[in-house]
Design a protein around this motif. Structure first.
Motif, mmCIF file in Angstrom:
data_model
loop_
_atom_site.group_PDB
_atom_site.id
_atom_site.type_symbol
_atom_site.label_atom_id
_atom_site.label_comp_id
_atom_site.label_asym_id
_atom_site.label_seq_id
_atom_site.Cartn_x
_atom_site.Cartn_y
_atom_site.Cartn_z
ATOM 1 N N ARG A 195 -48.466 -70.883 18.044
ATOM 2 C CA ARG A 195 -48.108 -71.129 19.439
ATOM 3 C C ARG A 195 -49.003 -70.365 20.407
ATOM 4 O O ARG A 195 -49.647 -69.382 20.056
ATOM 5 N N ARG A 196 -48.972 -70.877 21.626
ATOM 6 C CA ARG A 196 -49.661 -70.220 22.737
ATOM 7 C C ARG A 196 -48.695 -70.271 23.910
ATOM 8 O O ARG A 196 -48.095 -71.318 24.172
ATOM 9 N N GLN A 197 -48.560 -69.177 24.592
ATOM 10 C CA GLN A 197 -47.614 -69.119 25.705
ATOM 11 C C GLN A 197 -48.251 -68.423 26.898
ATOM 12 O O GLN A 197 -49.162 -67.616 26.755
ATOM 13 N N VAL A 206 -55.001 -76.236 26.357
ATOM 14 C CA VAL A 206 -54.470 -76.054 27.715
ATOM 15 C C VAL A 206 -55.058 -77.117 28.642
ATOM 16 O O VAL A 206 -54.326 -77.755 29.407
ATOM 17 N N GLU A 207 -56.369 -77.339 28.558
ATOM 18 C CA GLU A 207 -57.009 -78.337 29.431
ATOM 19 C C GLU A 207 -56.569 -79.755 29.085
ATOM 20 O O GLU A 207 -56.337 -80.573 29.976
ATOM 21 N N LYS A 208 -56.433 -80.063 27.782
ATOM 22 C CA LYS A 208 -56.146 -81.442 27.375
ATOM 23 C C LYS A 208 -54.664 -81.801 27.365
ATOM 24 O O LYS A 208 -54.312 -82.955 27.554
ATOM 25 N N ALA A 249 -45.292 -79.246 23.604
ATOM 26 C CA ALA A 249 -45.837 -78.576 24.789
ATOM 27 C C ALA A 249 -44.814 -78.659 25.911
ATOM 28 O O ALA A 249 -44.215 -79.713 26.142
ATOM 29 N N ALA A 250 -44.611 -77.548 26.573
ATOM 30 C CA ALA A 250 -43.698 -77.505 27.717
ATOM 31 C C ALA A 250 -44.409 -76.782 28.857
ATOM 32 O O ALA A 250 -45.088 -75.781 28.635
ATOM 33 N N ALA A 251 -44.268 -77.314 30.051
ATOM 34 C CA ALA A 251 -44.845 -76.684 31.243
ATOM 35 C C ALA A 251 -43.788 -76.699 32.332
ATOM 36 O O ALA A 251 -42.991 -77.646 32.421
ATOM 37 N N VAL A 304 -46.940 -73.892 24.093
ATOM 38 C CA VAL A 304 -47.466 -74.918 23.197
ATOM 39 C C VAL A 304 -47.248 -74.432 21.778
ATOM 40 O O VAL A 304 -47.529 -73.266 21.468
ATOM 41 N N ALA A 305 -46.767 -75.314 20.907
ATOM 42 C CA ALA A 305 -46.523 -74.925 19.523
ATOM 43 C C ALA A 305 -46.853 -76.081 18.590
ATOM 44 O O ALA A 305 -46.782 -77.248 18.974
#
Length: 194
Positions: A156-158, A179-181, A52-54, A168-169
């Motif tokens: 993944r989700r971007q 996303v929340e956790k 996960a990267a933000a 996130v992958a």
């Protein structure tokens, strides 16, 4: 690489953390993204498995409008666009052709585009968007994160909007509350809410 204002790679595996720190730094530098990314927090745990990267972008480049590189002169029979910088001439022509039809767009030379009078208002043409550098920046950021993520993490989700982005992958199905956790706490660590 000039330092980001915030750059953290977090992992329970210290050797993996150092490797991903080097990989991320190299990819960001190679794609020339260190100038535009302000903060980045990466969490990777190969045992889960999750990546996960933000992050936050420093600033978004603004859209390029006709008035940024050309003068719009309305006459009785025609509207003449005097091109001051031909950098955006090709996208300008594509936008004008799509909007008004090729038959209504004449280009007698590299610095002049002529439209029939009454086809568009002067202000409308002046504000017409011909290029949005932010779109390619978004693609570059997502591409970089895909490149940094572990090989084989194809689920993944971007997200990228304005200056915030996350990626996130995993090898496995991502839970609906990922996303929340996982992502939201990464933003919190950077002092930002998603």
């Amino acid at each position: 690489m000039p330092p980001l204002n915030y750059f953290v790679v977090e992992s329970p595996d210290s050797v993996g953390r150092e490797a991903y720190e080097r990989i991320a730094a190299d990819v960001l530098q190679d794609l020339d993204l260190v100038k535009v990314i302000d903060r980045l927090h990466i969490f990777v745990d190969p045992k889960v498995p999750i990546f996960a990267a933000a992050g936050l972008l420093r600033h978004m480049p603004r859209a390029i409008r006709v008035g940024d590189f050309a003068n719009v002169n309305s006459g009785e029979k025609e509207i003449v666009l005097d091109i001051g910088d031909e950098t955006y001439l090709a996208p300008l022509l594509r936008v004008l052709w799509a909007r008004y039809g090729k038959e209504n767009v004449d280009q007698p030379d590299r610095f002049t585009v002529v439209l029939p009078a009454g086809l568009a208002g002067e202000e409308e043409l002046d504000r017409l968007v011909v290029a949005d550098p932010g779109e390619s920046l978004h693609k570059d950021v997502i591409y970089a994160l895909q490149y940094i993520a572990p090989e084989g993490f194809k689920v993944r989700r971007q997200y990228i909007r304005d200056e915030k982005f996350y990626y996130v992958a995993s090898e496995d199905t991502l839970p609906g509350d990922i996303v929340e956790k996982v992502v939201a706490p990464l933003f919190t660590k950077m002092g930002v809410t998603l």
